[in-house]
Design a protein around this motif. Structure first.
Motif, mmCIF file in Angstrom:
data_model
loop_
_atom_site.group_PDB
_atom_site.id
_atom_site.type_symbol
_atom_site.label_atom_id
_atom_site.label_comp_id
_atom_site.label_asym_id
_atom_site.label_seq_id
_atom_site.Cartn_x
_atom_site.Cartn_y
_atom_site.Cartn_z
ATOM 1 N N ARG A 1 2.828 -1.321 -0.895
ATOM 2 C CA ARG A 1 2.697 -1.938 0.425
ATOM 3 C C ARG A 1 3.912 -1.616 1.290
ATOM 4 N NH1 ARG A 1 2.693 -7.756 0.093
ATOM 5 N NH2 ARG A 1 2.282 -7.610 2.329
ATOM 6 N N GLU B 1 -3.026 -3.327 6.194
ATOM 7 C CA GLU B 1 -3.031 -3.617 4.765
ATOM 8 C C GLU B 1 -3.633 -4.991 4.539
ATOM 9 O OE1 GLU B 1 0.846 -0.942 3.470
ATOM 10 O OE2 GLU B 1 1.051 -3.130 3.497
ATOM 11 N N ARG C 1 -5.000 -0.056 2.005
ATOM 12 C CA ARG C 1 -4.474 0.349 3.311
ATOM 13 C C ARG C 1 -5.633 1.021 4.031
ATOM 14 N NH1 ARG C 1 0.018 3.473 2.289
ATOM 15 N NH2 ARG C 1 1.190 1.539 2.078
#
Length: 154
Positions: free
Chosen positions: A133, A91, A101
């Motif tokens: 995330r 990420e 990502r």
């Protein structure tokens, strides 16, 4: 000088080699990371082809200038005597704050001294919301108790 573990790899040694690579890449230190490769290493990264440790170092400098707050998890997929196949996710966000990502696979081949001689990487980026995330540890190597890719459902 050897870079242990060296081929032929047992399963545990291949797993160790993968984690060592992950930890090194999470330092975002191009000089340190480049030392894991042979002086004449051959790379394919997405559509870019590189030859040599210096080219790898220069590539990594450029990469980490544009991939901010980079965090990576690698997982072994398969191995043989001197080859390891890895899947990974990382990420990062760009200069405008858009999070991504990246999903990918790598095929590695090692020389007898344990240095990576060949690396082929196929990678796809997917834009994600910051709230999506999954990699939240402080900058640097992933903590030992942080879930891996399989545990995260990736």
């Amino acid at each position: 000088m050897t870079r242990r573990p060296v081929p032929p790899f047992s399963h545990d040694e291949a797993v160790q080699k993968v984690r060592m690579a992950e930890d090194a890449w999470n330092t975002r230190d191009p000089e340190k990371v480049a030392l894991a490769y042979t002086p004449d290493t051959k790379w394919r990264n997405r559509s870019e082809f590189l030859t040599g440790r210096e080219a790898v170092r220069d590539f990594l400098v450029r990469k980490w200038q544009r991939e901010n707050d980079y965090r990576l998890i690698k997982e072994i997929w398969a191995h043989s005597d001197n080859r390891i196949a890895v899947r990974f996710c990382y990420e990062f966000h760009d200069a405008q704050g858009q999070w991504f990502r990246a999903y990918g696979n790598e095929n590695w081949a090692f020389d007898a001294e344990g240095y990576m001689a060949t690396r082929h990487a196929s990678i796809n980026d997917v834009a994600i919301a910051e709230t999506d995330r999954l990699f939240h540890w402080p900058q640097g190597p992933r903590p030992a108790d942080h879930p891996g890719l399989s545990e995260l459902g990736l």
